[in-house]
Design a protein around this motif. Structure first.
Motif, PDB file in Angstrom:
ATOM      1  N   ALA A 134       1.069  -1.078   0.015  1.00  0.00           N
ATOM      2  CA  ALA A 134      -0.028   0.042   0.012  1.00  0.00           C
ATOM      3  C   ALA A 134       0.891   1.229  -0.139  1.00  0.00           C
ATOM      4  O   ALA A 134       1.807   1.135   0.870  1.00  0.00           O
ATOM      5  CB  ALA A 134      -0.882   0.060   1.362  1.00  0.00           C
ATOM      6  N   GLY A 135       0.604   2.121  -1.004  1.00  0.00           N
ATOM      7  CA  GLY A 135       1.263   3.408  -0.998  1.00  0.00           C
ATOM      8  C   GLY A 135       2.655   3.359  -1.845  1.00  0.00           C
ATOM      9  O   GLY A 135       3.307   4.269  -2.225  1.00  0.00           O
ATOM     10  N   LYS A 136       3.176   2.041  -2.348  1.00  0.00           N
ATOM     11  CA  LYS A 136       3.897   1.863  -3.160  1.00  0.00           C
ATOM     12  C   LYS A 136       3.428   1.860  -4.780  1.00  0.00           C
ATOM     13  O   LYS A 136       2.203   1.344  -4.833  1.00  0.00           O
ATOM     14  CB  LYS A 136       5.012   0.678  -2.956  1.00  0.00           C
ATOM     15  N   THR A 137       4.091   2.010  -5.687  1.00  0.00           N
ATOM     16  CA  THR A 137       3.854   1.952  -7.118  1.00  0.00           C
ATOM     17  C   THR A 137       4.001   0.417  -7.543  1.00  0.00           C
ATOM     18  O   THR A 137       4.568  -0.209  -6.809  1.00  0.00           O
ATOM     19  CB  THR A 137       4.724   2.752  -8.015  1.00  0.00           C
ATOM     20  N   LYS A 138       3.446  -0.022  -8.509  1.00  0.00           N
ATOM     21  CA  LYS A 138       3.535  -1.450  -9.035  1.00  0.00           C
ATOM     22  C   LYS A 138       4.818  -1.677  -9.490  1.00  0.00           C
ATOM     23  O   LYS A 138       5.593  -2.676  -9.265  1.00  0.00           O
ATOM     24  CB  LYS A 138       2.352  -1.598  -9.956  1.00  0.00           C
ATOM     25  N   GLU A 139       5.517  -0.607 -10.066  1.00  0.00           N
ATOM     26  CA  GLU A 139       6.841  -0.949 -10.488  1.00  0.00           C
ATOM     27  C   GLU A 139       7.920  -1.073  -9.227  1.00  0.00           C
ATOM     28  O   GLU A 139       8.804  -1.945  -9.309  1.00  0.00           O
ATOM     29  CB  GLU A 139       7.470   0.629 -11.180  1.00  0.00           C
ATOM     30  N   VAL A 150       7.099  -2.211  -6.229  1.00  0.00           N
ATOM     31  CA  VAL A 150       6.891  -3.507  -5.761  1.00  0.00           C
ATOM     32  C   VAL A 150       7.425  -4.716  -6.466  1.00  0.00           C
ATOM     33  O   VAL A 150       8.019  -5.481  -5.905  1.00  0.00           O
ATOM     34  CB  VAL A 150       5.220  -3.816  -5.550  1.00  0.00           C
ATOM     35  N   ALA A 151       7.357  -4.679  -7.934  1.00  0.00           N
ATOM     36  CA  ALA A 151       7.887  -5.770  -8.563  1.00  0.00           C
ATOM     37  C   ALA A 151       9.489  -5.629  -8.324  1.00  0.00           C
ATOM     38  O   ALA A 151       9.970  -6.621  -8.400  1.00  0.00           O
ATOM     39  CB  ALA A 151       7.424  -5.463 -10.102  1.00  0.00           C
ATOM     40  N   ALA A 152       9.980  -4.381  -8.311  1.00  0.00           N
ATOM     41  CA  ALA A 152      11.368  -4.213  -8.386  1.00  0.00           C
ATOM     42  C   ALA A 152      11.943  -4.832  -6.941  1.00  0.00           C
ATOM     43  O   ALA A 152      12.800  -5.643  -6.797  1.00  0.00           O
ATOM     44  CB  ALA A 152      11.928  -3.098  -8.341  1.00  0.00           C
ATOM     45  N   ILE A 153      11.493  -4.401  -5.956  1.00  0.00           N
ATOM     46  CA  ILE A 153      11.716  -4.883  -4.450  1.00  0.00           C
ATOM     47  C   ILE A 153      11.596  -6.560  -4.402  1.00  0.00           C
ATOM     48  O   ILE A 153      12.434  -7.121  -3.891  1.00  0.00           O
ATOM     49  CB  ILE A 153      10.893  -4.215  -3.412  1.00  0.00           C
ATOM     50  N   MET A 154      10.485  -7.048  -4.768  1.00  0.00           N
ATOM     51  CA  MET A 154      10.047  -8.557  -4.826  1.00  0.00           C
ATOM     52  C   MET A 154      11.179  -9.380  -5.642  1.00  0.00           C
ATOM     53  O   MET A 154      11.831 -10.201  -5.189  1.00  0.00           O
ATOM     54  CB  MET A 154       8.897  -8.723  -5.336  1.00  0.00           C
ATOM     55  N   ALA A 155      11.629  -8.717  -6.707  1.00  0.00           N
ATOM     56  CA  ALA A 155      12.793  -9.458  -7.523  1.00  0.00           C
ATOM     57  C   ALA A 155      13.945  -9.241  -6.832  1.00  0.00           C
ATOM     58  O   ALA A 155      14.879 -10.312  -6.949  1.00  0.00           O
ATOM     59  CB  ALA A 155      12.935  -8.587  -8.804  1.00  0.00           C
ATOM     60  N   SER A 156      14.340  -8.236  -6.271  1.00  0.00           N
ATOM     61  CA  SER A 156      15.405  -8.272  -5.414  1.00  0.00           C
ATOM     62  C   SER A 156      15.602  -8.852  -4.060  1.00  0.00           C
ATOM     63  O   SER A 156      16.490  -9.750  -3.947  1.00  0.00           O
ATOM     64  CB  SER A 156      15.807  -6.712  -4.808  1.00  0.00           C
ATOM     65  N   LEU A 157      14.431  -9.154  -3.520  1.00  0.00           N
ATOM     66  CA  LEU A 157      14.461 -10.242  -2.401  1.00  0.00           C
ATOM     67  C   LEU A 157      14.587 -11.745  -2.797  1.00  0.00           C
ATOM     68  O   LEU A 157      14.927 -12.402  -2.301  1.00  0.00           O
ATOM     69  CB  LEU A 157      13.065  -9.984  -1.731  1.00  0.00           C
ATOM     70  N   ARG A 175      -1.337  -5.970   1.422  1.00  0.00           N
ATOM     71  CA  ARG A 175      -2.061  -5.224   0.892  1.00  0.00           C
ATOM     72  C   ARG A 175      -1.771  -4.664  -0.407  1.00  0.00           C
ATOM     73  O   ARG A 175      -1.649  -3.482  -0.713  1.00  0.00           O
ATOM     74  CB  ARG A 175      -2.066  -3.976   2.103  1.00  0.00           C
ATOM     75  N   ALA A 176      -2.067  -5.551  -1.104  1.00  0.00           N
ATOM     76  CA  ALA A 176      -1.769  -5.395  -2.755  1.00  0.00           C
ATOM     77  C   ALA A 176      -3.186  -5.644  -3.233  1.00  0.00           C
ATOM     78  O   ALA A 176      -3.956  -6.532  -2.944  1.00  0.00           O
ATOM     79  CB  ALA A 176      -0.974  -6.258  -3.248  1.00  0.00           C
ATOM     80  N   ASP A 177      -3.455  -5.067  -4.364  1.00  0.00           N
ATOM     81  CA  ASP A 177      -4.501  -5.393  -5.104  1.00  0.00           C
ATOM     82  C   ASP A 177      -4.226  -6.258  -6.526  1.00  0.00           C
ATOM     83  O   ASP A 177      -3.111  -6.386  -6.678  1.00  0.00           O
ATOM     84  CB  ASP A 177      -5.439  -3.808  -5.593  1.00  0.00           C
ATOM     85  N   ARG A 178      -5.545  -6.556  -7.112  1.00  0.00           N
ATOM     86  CA  ARG A 178      -5.118  -7.526  -8.256  1.00  0.00           C
ATOM     87  C   ARG A 178      -4.404  -6.624  -9.529  1.00  0.00           C
ATOM     88  O   ARG A 178      -3.658  -7.215 -10.115  1.00  0.00           O
ATOM     89  CB  ARG A 178      -6.370  -7.888  -8.865  1.00  0.00           C
ATOM     90  N   GLU A 179      -4.871  -5.485  -9.731  1.00  0.00           N
ATOM     91  CA  GLU A 179      -4.012  -4.566 -10.648  1.00  0.00           C
ATOM     92  C   GLU A 179      -2.234  -4.590 -10.400  1.00  0.00           C
ATOM     93  O   GLU A 179      -1.697  -4.879 -11.285  1.00  0.00           O
ATOM     94  CB  GLU A 179      -4.473  -3.060 -10.643  1.00  0.00           C
ATOM     95  N   MET A 180      -2.031  -4.430  -9.174  1.00  0.00           N
ATOM     96  CA  MET A 180      -0.642  -4.582  -8.861  1.00  0.00           C
ATOM     97  C   MET A 180      -0.090  -6.030  -9.273  1.00  0.00           C
ATOM     98  O   MET A 180       0.984  -6.022  -9.837  1.00  0.00           O
ATOM     99  CB  MET A 180      -0.324  -4.190  -7.428  1.00  0.00           C
ATOM    100  N   TYR A 181      -0.957  -6.961  -8.656  1.00  0.00           N
ATOM    101  CA  TYR A 181      -0.488  -8.361  -8.927  1.00  0.00           C
ATOM    102  C   TYR A 181      -0.329  -8.512 -10.538  1.00  0.00           C
ATOM    103  O   TYR A 181       0.702  -9.345 -11.019  1.00  0.00           O
ATOM    104  CB  TYR A 181      -1.722  -9.046  -8.438  1.00  0.00           C
TER     105      TYR A 181
END
Length: 251
Positions: free
Chosen positions: A57-62, A64-71, A83-89
């Protein structure tokens, strides 16, 4: 840092190629990946047993994707964004095809198999009503991704207390119990009086006007006369799932 990287750093310091302050700075920086918009804590898994979790929540989809790839690159365990929505997914899945999404829990995750799940050590999650299920599902999926066996029983609140008593076997068998309730939040006190196991109470923002978006349930749970009931923040299923996991995985 890997053992090899630490050994190399110590050799450089011993050989005089690095000063003490430089060596200390290298160690401090080793567990953090600076992405400009985020400093990803790659060392969190070593400290806490699980990678950093993304609050979407409060982050852009870009972002979130970048942080997830790093992790994912820095860990062999499951990675999750709450706290993510389907559009972000849908955006994340284009970048990370292994990503999954659970609508009720509002969590994007990449599940990696774990060999350390003990089916005899169960976390039980109870909700007072059906409206509390989204928060309970956040707790359930969090606990499962952290390597726990989870049992759920939903809609067994005090308005029909016989529904709760039908699950006494699971209440007795559980090592930790999460109770999710809105309205007046009474279910946590009832369960706390029925078990010798730790109870984690989660107030939800479910209810009419005088529930004050979960504040009434929060205060009721904090004032519980049942011993052994702890309370997390309103709607914080994630926090309850993490705490229950840490308790459950103690020897």
């Amino acid at each position: 840092m890997t053992e090899q990287e630490i050994a190399a750093l110590l050799r450089q310091y011993k050989a005089g190629q690095l000063s003490e302050s430089q060596a200390v700075a290298r160690v401090q920086q080793a567990g953090v990946e600076d992405m400009g918009f985020a400093e990803v804590d790659q060392a969190r898994e070593r400290r806490q047993g699980f990678p950093e979790v993304i609050y979407a929540a409060g982050k852009t989809k870009e972002q979130v994707a970048a942080i997830m790839a790093s992790l994912l690159a820095g860990s062999h365990k499951s990675v999750m964004a709450t706290r993510a929505d389907r559009e972000m997914y849908e955006f994340v899945r284009e970048k990370i095809p292994a990503a999954e999404y659970e609508e009720a829990a509002r969590i994007i995750f990449v599940r990696r198999p774990r060999q350390d799940v003990n089916p005899d050590k169960k976390i039980l999650i109870l909700t007072a009503g059906t409206s509390d299920i989204p928060v309970a599902e956040e707790a359930r999926l969090t606990a499962e991704l952290w390597g726990n066996a989870v049992v759920t029983h939903y809609d067994c609140g005090v308005a029909g207390i016989h529904r709760l008593f039908a699950h006494m076997h699971d209440i007795e068998e559980a090592r930790v119990i999460i109770v999710v309730a809105g309205m007046e939040g009474a279910l946590a006190s009832v369960v706390g009086g029925l078990t010798d196991k730790p109870v984690i109470a989660v107030p939800t923002s479910v209810g009419y006007g005088a529930s004050f978006h979960g504040l009434t349930a929060l205060l009721a749970m904090l004032n519980s006369c049942a011993a052994g009931v702890s309370v997390v923040n309103i709607d914080n299923g994630f926090g309850a799932g993490v705490l229950a996991s840490k308790i459950n995985r103690l020897s």
